[in-house]
Each structure stands twice: as structure tokens, then as C-alpha cells.
Design a protein around this motif. Structure first.
Motif, PDB file in Angstrom:
ATOM      1  N   ALA A 117       0.834  -1.207   0.000  1.00 19.56           N
ATOM      2  CA  ALA A 117       0.000   0.000   0.000  1.00 19.56           C
ATOM      3  C   ALA A 117       0.867   1.254   0.000  1.00 19.56           C
ATOM      4  O   ALA A 117       0.560   2.237  -0.697  1.00 19.56           O
ATOM      5  CB  ALA A 117      -0.926   0.003   1.213  1.00 19.56           C
ATOM      6  N   GLN A 119       3.959   1.407  -1.171  1.00 17.47           N
ATOM      7  CA  GLN A 119       4.617   1.463  -2.475  1.00 17.47           C
ATOM      8  C   GLN A 119       3.704   2.076  -3.532  1.00 17.47           C
ATOM      9  O   GLN A 119       4.168   2.757  -4.440  1.00 17.47           O
ATOM     10  CB  GLN A 119       5.065   0.062  -2.892  1.00 17.47           C
ATOM     11  N   ASP A 120       2.408   1.843  -3.398  1.00 17.31           N
ATOM     12  CA  ASP A 120       1.443   2.406  -4.350  1.00 17.31           C
ATOM     13  C   ASP A 120       1.219   3.893  -4.132  1.00 17.31           C
ATOM     14  O   ASP A 120       0.796   4.600  -5.058  1.00 17.31           O
ATOM     15  CB  ASP A 120       0.094   1.681  -4.227  1.00 17.31           C
ATOM     16  N   ALA A 121       1.472   4.378  -2.917  1.00 17.59           N
ATOM     17  CA  ALA A 121       1.250   5.793  -2.601  1.00 17.59           C
ATOM     18  C   ALA A 121       2.315   6.247  -1.603  1.00 17.59           C
ATOM     19  O   ALA A 121       2.042   6.421  -0.409  1.00 17.59           O
ATOM     20  CB  ALA A 121      -0.149   5.991  -2.026  1.00 17.59           C
ATOM     21  N   ASP A 123       3.700   8.892  -0.835  1.00 15.78           N
ATOM     22  CA  ASP A 123       3.585  10.194  -0.176  1.00 15.78           C
ATOM     23  C   ASP A 123       2.582  10.154   0.963  1.00 15.78           C
ATOM     24  O   ASP A 123       2.375  11.151   1.660  1.00 15.78           O
ATOM     25  CB  ASP A 123       3.164  11.261  -1.190  1.00 15.78           C
ATOM     26  N   LYS A 124       1.963   8.993   1.174  1.00 15.39           N
ATOM     27  CA  LYS A 124       0.944   8.838   2.213  1.00 15.39           C
ATOM     28  C   LYS A 124       1.511   8.124   3.447  1.00 15.39           C
ATOM     29  O   LYS A 124       2.570   7.504   3.397  1.00 15.39           O
ATOM     30  CB  LYS A 124      -0.240   8.018   1.682  1.00 15.39           C
ATOM     31  N   ALA A 126       0.789   5.027   5.425  1.00 15.26           N
ATOM     32  CA  ALA A 126       0.037   3.772   5.358  1.00 15.26           C
ATOM     33  C   ALA A 126      -0.025   3.171   6.756  1.00 15.26           C
ATOM     34  O   ALA A 126       1.007   3.001   7.410  1.00 15.26           O
ATOM     35  CB  ALA A 126       0.712   2.805   4.392  1.00 15.26           C
ATOM     36  N   LEU A 167      -3.200  12.713   4.771  1.00 18.23           N
ATOM     37  CA  LEU A 167      -2.170  11.802   4.254  1.00 18.23           C
ATOM     38  C   LEU A 167      -2.391  10.354   4.693  1.00 18.23           C
ATOM     39  O   LEU A 167      -1.703   9.457   4.219  1.00 18.23           O
ATOM     40  CB  LEU A 167      -0.778  12.251   4.714  1.00 18.23           C
ATOM     41  N   LYS A 169      -3.621   6.712   4.940  1.00 16.63           N
ATOM     42  CA  LYS A 169      -4.182   5.676   4.069  1.00 16.63           C
ATOM     43  C   LYS A 169      -4.359   4.416   4.907  1.00 16.63           C
ATOM     44  O   LYS A 169      -3.387   3.767   5.290  1.00 16.63           O
ATOM     45  CB  LYS A 169      -3.233   5.405   2.891  1.00 16.63           C
TER      46      LYS A 169
END
Length: 194
Positions: A117, A119-121, A123-124, A126, A167, A169
Motif C-alpha cells: 500500500a 509502495q502504491d502511494a 507520499d501517504k 500507510a 495523508l 491511508k
């Protein structure tokens, strides 16, 4: 280009409510902390750091090939543990997962899901959750490292999350029991019985 992700185990607590060092307690024939280490696939991380004040934990960490940071602070201040861990990370990390050492039911599958998760975002923030409620661990992007290092006494990563709710997730676990942490001896006895 593959992201570089660190992992920091926060293993310095005094276990005051447990009345002995819970990280060294027996969980299915192993030390609790060894169970937790084993549930985190080390190949997911470019560096794993264990911040601790306990020699047996340091020995276990060394056997896993982890970076060991001795926490000499006597106040049980989580902000100091976080800062020590971040200062031990090699340069160039894109993010870092902070994991407590008293969640023995957390699965490797959920840790992998959290990493994917992030790696997909990248800047967030997780963070594992169940029914919309945040738990541990959480992966913070490098842009927040300085805020984490600057936490006030007694503050944890939750303080940074409160400053950046946009931010966050959430990454759901399948079973809420994965997020149970051991605070009291009765907590350990209860999950061992089930």
C-alpha cells in the motif's frame, strides 16, 4: 525504481502494566519479541533497526541481522525511541515502518499488504486498521521524518498523523486480533487460550 523502506522496532518500553518485561515472556515456546520479529518479512525492508534497552532483545535482533540501537533513556519516552531509530537509518530511505513488539498475532501477510500500500502511494502514511480504526504498524514517508524526530516528550507517531489527516491511508487487516497488543499479563493469557 524500487522504493527503499526501513523498519524500526520500538522495543524500549518498561512494561509497567505487565509487571515484568513482556517482550521476554513466553509465547508458544518462544520469546514474544522473537514471534514479532518473525512475523515481519525482513526481505521487504532495506534496513531493520531495533531500539531497545534490553540485552536479550538485542541478542535476538543481532541473530536476525538487524541494526541495534541501545536506548539509554530511563524515562520510557516513546519520542526518544522514535528519534533514535530514525537517526540510525541509512540515508536514502523513501519511507519507514514503525512497529511495536507486542502484537504477536500480526501476520506477515498484513505486513506485506501494508508495504505494498505504501509502495502504491509513497507520499501517504500507510497504517493498518480494522473497521476504520487505526492500529500498528504504520509506514511514514520520508517527508515526515523531521517531524517525527521533533516530537515532544511523550508523543508518538499519532501526533504527526493528527497534523496530516489527509495523508492517512488505512490498510485493513482481515482479523481484528492481529492488532491486539499485549499490555497486561491477562491479555497474553487470553490470546494464548484461544
Amino acid at each position: 525504481m524500487a522504493l527503499k523502506i526501513g523498519c524500526i522496532f520500538l522495543a524500549s518500553g518498561h512494561s509497567k502494566r505487565f509487571h515484568e518485561n513482556k517482550l521476554l515472556s513466553n509465547f508458544g515456546g518462544h520469546m514474544l519479541v522473537d514471534t514479532v520479529f518473525g512475523n515481519h518479512p525482513s526481505e521487504l525492508f532495506n534496513q531493520t533497526v531495533v531500539v531497545t534497552r534490553y540485552a536479550p532483545v538485542a541478542v535476538s535482533a543481532a541473530q536476525c541481522g538487524f541494526t541495534i540501537v541501545e536506548n539509554e533513556d530511563t524515562t520510557d519516552d516513546i519520542s526518544i525511541t522514535i528519534r533514535l531509530g530514525l537517526e540510525a537509518l541509512r540515508p536514502g530511505m523513501d519511507g519507514c515502518m514503525f512497529s511495536v513488539c507486542d502484537q504477536p498475532l500480526l501476520t506477515a501477510e498484513s505486513v506485506r499488504g501494508l508495504v505494498h500500500a505504501f509502495q502504491d502511494a509513497p507520499d501517504k502514511i500507510a497504517v493498518l486498521s480494522h473497521n476504520g480504526k487505526r492500529g500498528n504498524p504504520a509506514i511514514f514517508p520520508k517527508t515526515l521524518f523531521n517531524e517525527l524526530k521533533a516530537l515532544s516528550s511523550g508523543q508518538s507517531g499519532s501526533a504527526v498523523m493528527k497534523q496530516h489527516p489527509d495523508l492517512i491511508k488505512l490498510v485493513a487487516v482481515k482479523n481484528r486480533r492481529e492488532l491486539i497488543d499485549i499490555d497486561y499479563r491477562s491479555d497474553l493469557d487470553t490470546i494464548l487460550e484461544k
